[in-house]
Write a protein that holds these residues in place. Structure first.
Motif, PDB file in Angstrom:
ATOM      1  N   GLY A  67       0.820  -1.208   0.000  1.00 20.80           N
ATOM      2  CA  GLY A  67       0.000   0.000   0.000  1.00 20.80           C
ATOM      3  C   GLY A  67       0.852   1.255   0.000  1.00 20.80           C
ATOM      4  N   ARG A 119     -11.952  -4.069   1.193  1.00 18.16           N
ATOM      5  CA  ARG A 119     -11.462  -2.737   1.542  1.00 18.16           C
ATOM      6  C   ARG A 119     -12.502  -2.027   2.400  1.00 18.16           C
ATOM      7  N   THR A 176      -9.459   4.854  -2.390  1.00 18.38           N
ATOM      8  CA  THR A 176      -8.777   5.078  -1.118  1.00 18.38           C
ATOM      9  C   THR A 176      -9.471   4.308  -0.002  1.00 18.38           C
ATOM     10  N   ALA A 177      -8.707   3.474   0.691  1.00 16.92           N
ATOM     11  CA  ALA A 177      -9.263   2.622   1.747  1.00 16.92           C
ATOM     12  C   ALA A 177      -8.132   1.823   2.377  1.00 16.92           C
ATOM     13  N   VAL A 178      -8.468   1.155   3.471  1.00 15.81           N
ATOM     14  CA  VAL A 178      -7.590   0.115   3.998  1.00 15.81           C
ATOM     15  C   VAL A 178      -7.990  -1.190   3.320  1.00 15.81           C
ATOM     16  N   TYR A 179      -7.008  -1.880   2.756  1.00 15.68           N
ATOM     17  CA  TYR A 179      -7.247  -3.116   2.031  1.00 15.68           C
ATOM     18  C   TYR A 179      -6.829  -4.303   2.890  1.00 15.68           C
ATOM     19  N   TYR A 180      -7.714  -5.287   2.976  1.00 11.89           N
ATOM     20  CA  TYR A 180      -7.503  -6.472   3.792  1.00 11.89           C
ATOM     21  C   TYR A 180      -7.572  -7.728   2.926  1.00 11.89           C
ATOM     22  N   GLY A 193      -4.384  -5.432   7.316  1.00 10.60           N
ATOM     23  CA  GLY A 193      -4.713  -4.344   6.409  1.00 10.60           C
ATOM     24  C   GLY A 193      -3.517  -3.509   5.994  1.00 10.60           C
ATOM     25  N   THR A 194      -3.647  -2.889   4.825  1.00  8.63           N
ATOM     26  CA  THR A 194      -2.650  -1.958   4.319  1.00  8.63           C
ATOM     27  C   THR A 194      -3.383  -0.762   3.711  1.00  8.63           C
ATOM     28  N   GLN A 195      -2.874   0.429   3.982  1.00  4.46           N
ATOM     29  CA  GLN A 195      -3.549   1.650   3.551  1.00  4.46           C
ATOM     30  C   GLN A 195      -3.195   1.972   2.106  1.00  4.46           C
ATOM     31  N   THR A 234      -3.925   5.117  -0.530  1.00  8.74           N
ATOM     32  CA  THR A 234      -4.445   6.475  -0.671  1.00  8.74           C
ATOM     33  C   THR A 234      -4.201   6.951  -2.097  1.00  8.74           C
TER      34      THR A 234
END
Length: 117
Positions: free
Chosen positions: A9, A38, A91-95, A110-112, A114
């Motif tokens: 991310g 996400r 844009t989100a935190v991805y899991y 999770g990984t951010q 942007t």
């Protein structure tokens, strides 16, 4: 110890690309379907893309079809999400999530991502 560790991310401009990775350990990765989700601020977590245990079938949210590609390498115990033509709304935190046919489920931390100019 079961682990799912996302990486890749970061901050990217609109129209750019990122590749997320999710490295698995502590379970038999090749027997689990994998899914990317996400969650944007103030919104519910949503499914982005999924892939079956052997990689034969994939599915995508309508919002990312044609822009994102999910893949996996069972020899490396890793699932990937190639994200192209990124938009600010991505844009989100991805899991990443692992699911077995017998009901086991694991989540990563999770990984951010942007997307902004």
């Amino acid at each position: 110890q079961v682990q799912l560790v996302e990486s890749g991310g970061g901050l990217v401009q609109p129209g750019g690309s990122l590749r997320l990775s999710c490295a698995a350990s502590g379970f038999t990765f090749s027997m689990f379907a994998m899914t990317w989700y996400r969650q944007a601020p103030g919104k519910e977590r949503e499914l982005v893309a999924g892939i079956t245990s052997r990689g034969g079938n994939t599915n995508y949210a309508d919002s990312v079809k044609g822009r994102f590609t999910i893949s996996r390498d069972n020899a490396k115990n890793t699932v990937y999400l190639q994200m192209d033509s990124l938009k600010p709304e991505d844009t989100a935190v991805y899991y990443c999530k692992a699911d077995s046919n017998w009901g086991q489920r694991y989540w990563g931390q999770g990984t951010q991502v942007t997307v902004s100019s």
